[in-house]
Design a protein around this motif. Structure first.
Motif, mmCIF file in Angstrom:
data_model
loop_
_atom_site.group_PDB
_atom_site.id
_atom_site.type_symbol
_atom_site.label_atom_id
_atom_site.label_comp_id
_atom_site.label_asym_id
_atom_site.label_seq_id
_atom_site.Cartn_x
_atom_site.Cartn_y
_atom_site.Cartn_z
ATOM 1 N N GLN A 98 34.479 5.292 -35.952
ATOM 2 C CA GLN A 98 34.987 5.908 -34.730
ATOM 3 C C GLN A 98 36.355 5.299 -34.443
ATOM 4 N N ILE A 99 37.270 6.116 -33.933
ATOM 5 C CA ILE A 99 38.592 5.615 -33.567
ATOM 6 C C ILE A 99 38.481 4.815 -32.270
ATOM 7 N N GLU A 100 39.039 3.617 -32.281
ATOM 8 C CA GLU A 100 39.080 2.774 -31.085
ATOM 9 C C GLU A 100 40.544 2.465 -30.777
ATOM 10 N N PRO A 101 41.122 3.112 -29.751
ATOM 11 C CA PRO A 101 42.543 2.918 -29.449
ATOM 12 C C PRO A 101 42.940 1.464 -29.212
ATOM 13 N N GLU A 102 42.041 0.641 -28.680
ATOM 14 C CA GLU A 102 42.394 -0.745 -28.384
ATOM 15 C C GLU A 102 42.567 -1.615 -29.629
ATOM 16 N N LEU A 103 42.206 -1.090 -30.793
ATOM 17 C CA LEU A 103 42.401 -1.835 -32.039
ATOM 18 C C LEU A 103 43.809 -1.674 -32.612
ATOM 19 N N HIS A 104 44.694 -0.966 -31.907
ATOM 20 C CA HIS A 104 46.055 -0.808 -32.426
ATOM 21 C C HIS A 104 46.765 -2.152 -32.479
ATOM 22 N N GLU A 105 47.779 -2.221 -33.326
ATOM 23 C CA GLU A 105 48.515 -3.469 -33.498
ATOM 24 C C GLU A 105 49.336 -3.779 -32.260
ATOM 25 N N TRP A 106 49.764 -5.005 -32.168
ATOM 26 C CA TRP A 106 50.695 -5.491 -31.156
ATOM 27 C C TRP A 106 51.866 -4.512 -31.067
ATOM 28 N N SER A 133 25.634 -5.899 -35.680
ATOM 29 C CA SER A 133 26.678 -6.034 -36.694
ATOM 30 C C SER A 133 27.737 -4.954 -36.480
ATOM 31 N N ILE A 134 28.986 -5.402 -36.340
ATOM 32 C CA ILE A 134 30.098 -4.511 -36.001
ATOM 33 C C ILE A 134 31.215 -4.725 -37.017
ATOM 34 N N ALA A 135 31.831 -3.646 -37.475
ATOM 35 C CA ALA A 135 33.010 -3.735 -38.343
ATOM 36 C C ALA A 135 34.213 -3.193 -37.585
ATOM 37 N N LEU A 136 35.293 -3.969 -37.572
ATOM 38 C CA LEU A 136 36.536 -3.556 -36.919
ATOM 39 C C LEU A 136 37.651 -3.522 -37.956
ATOM 40 N N PHE A 137 38.258 -2.370 -38.143
ATOM 41 C CA PHE A 137 39.397 -2.225 -39.049
ATOM 42 C C PHE A 137 40.663 -2.190 -38.204
ATOM 43 N N SER A 138 41.533 -3.167 -38.436
ATOM 44 C CA SER A 138 42.692 -3.282 -37.567
ATOM 45 C C SER A 138 43.842 -3.965 -38.300
ATOM 46 N N HIS A 139 44.630 -4.740 -37.565
ATOM 47 C CA HIS A 139 45.924 -5.244 -38.018
ATOM 48 C C HIS A 139 46.003 -6.754 -37.842
ATOM 49 N N THR A 167 24.933 -3.850 -43.395
ATOM 50 C CA THR A 167 24.593 -2.678 -42.591
ATOM 51 C C THR A 167 25.271 -2.861 -41.241
ATOM 52 N N PHE A 168 26.116 -1.919 -40.877
ATOM 53 C CA PHE A 168 26.854 -2.008 -39.620
ATOM 54 C C PHE A 168 26.293 -1.010 -38.617
ATOM 55 N N ASP A 169 26.000 -1.516 -37.414
ATOM 56 C CA ASP A 169 25.538 -0.652 -36.335
ATOM 57 C C ASP A 169 26.699 0.132 -35.729
ATOM 58 N N LEU A 170 27.891 -0.423 -35.860
ATOM 59 C CA LEU A 170 29.065 0.172 -35.236
ATOM 60 C C LEU A 170 30.273 -0.110 -36.120
ATOM 61 N N VAL A 171 31.040 0.928 -36.437
ATOM 62 C CA VAL A 171 32.269 0.802 -37.216
ATOM 63 C C VAL A 171 33.390 1.420 -36.400
ATOM 64 N N LEU A 172 34.385 0.599 -36.079
ATOM 65 C CA LEU A 172 35.519 1.068 -35.282
ATOM 66 C C LEU A 172 36.807 0.823 -36.056
ATOM 67 N N THR A 173 37.758 1.746 -35.902
ATOM 68 C CA THR A 173 39.035 1.583 -36.577
ATOM 69 C C THR A 173 40.192 1.892 -35.636
ATOM 70 N N SER A 174 41.263 1.182 -35.865
ATOM 71 C CA SER A 174 42.527 1.477 -35.196
ATOM 72 C C SER A 174 42.901 2.936 -35.470
ATOM 73 N N PRO A 175 43.658 3.564 -34.574
ATOM 74 C CA PRO A 175 44.083 4.943 -34.815
ATOM 75 C C PRO A 175 45.189 5.079 -35.868
ATOM 76 N N MET A 176 45.717 3.976 -36.387
ATOM 77 C CA MET A 176 46.810 4.053 -37.347
ATOM 78 C C MET A 176 46.275 4.385 -38.739
ATOM 79 N N GLN A 177 47.025 5.216 -39.487
ATOM 80 C CA GLN A 177 46.531 5.706 -40.774
ATOM 81 C C GLN A 177 46.250 4.579 -41.770
ATOM 82 N N ARG A 178 46.989 3.461 -41.704
ATOM 83 C CA ARG A 178 46.746 2.366 -42.652
ATOM 84 C C ARG A 178 45.364 1.754 -42.451
ATOM 85 N N ALA A 179 44.894 1.707 -41.209
ATOM 86 C CA ALA A 179 43.554 1.181 -40.926
ATOM 87 C C ALA A 179 42.480 2.222 -41.247
#
Length: 197
Positions: free
Chosen positions: A81-89, A143-149, A55-67
């Motif tokens: 929710q889109i989180e701009p700071e999760l973008h790749e290098w 509990s937080i989920a981050l989808f990124s690179h 169970t995630f209280d917060l789910v954030l993803t990079s703005p890139m379509q692959r994430a």
């Protein structure tokens, strides 16, 4: 007598996106918004069973379509929710190139230690990761989920554990892999690393 034990900090789940054509070939993919391959979509769908019990209280993803697509196929798209700071290098002039090709012009080149003209260096990505960590720790969530690179998540884990972005060089991370950051008592720790569904 009330329990004075401090509340443990959050667990932060790091989920790398599924395979793309460029991740498969080893090309640096920062600002290019490339789609998942068919294999990448299968990998992302397989994440659903691994994450279903959480169970995630917060789910954030990079703005890139692959994430974003990985998040959706993993079953968490409706909470994301889109989180701009999760973008790749930002790889600057090295975008789309392989390390072996770059080293033909710049021997011993490494994303972790070399200058990246028109892009971000390790210290800059580390500062971005630290700012995100500070924001996440200020939230009242467990509990937080981050989808990124790959490179960003490796940097985030390195900064979490040691404040040194360069530790990320030693943290291999496969496509559609899951890792967990948390605490060993009050000390920040890498709890799980590079798990496959």
């Amino acid at each position: 007598m009330s329990d004075m034990t401090p509340k443990p900090g959050p667990h932060i789940w790091l989920i790398r996106h599924g395979e793309t054509e460029w991740s498969k070939s080893g090309q640096h993919t920062g600002t290019t918004d490339i789609a998942l391959t068919e294999q990448g979509r299968r990998q992302a769908s397989a994440l659903a069973s691994l994450l279903a019990g959480q169970t995630f209280d917060l789910v954030l993803t990079s703005p890139m379509q692959r994430a974003i697509e990985t998040c959706r196929l993993a079953g968490l798209g409706d909470k994301a929710q889109i989180e701009p700071e999760l973008h790749e290098w930002n790889y600057g002039i090295y975008e789309g190139r392989k390390t072996a090709d770059i080293r033909e012009q710049a021997p011993d080149w490494s994303v972790w230690t070399s200058p990246i003209p028109d892009g971000e260096n390790a210290a800059q990505v580390g500062a971005r990761a630290q700012a995100l960590i500070d924001r996440l720790l200020s939230r009242d969530v467990s509990s937080i989920a981050l989808f990124s690179h790959a490179h960003f998540l490796r940097t985030l884990a390195a900064v979490w554990a040691t404040s040194e972005p360069s530790l990320g060089a030693h943290l291999a991370l496969d496509t559609a892999a899951v890792s967990v950051l948390g605490f060993e008592r009050e000390v920040r720790a890498i709890v799980k690393w590079n798990l496959q569904p």
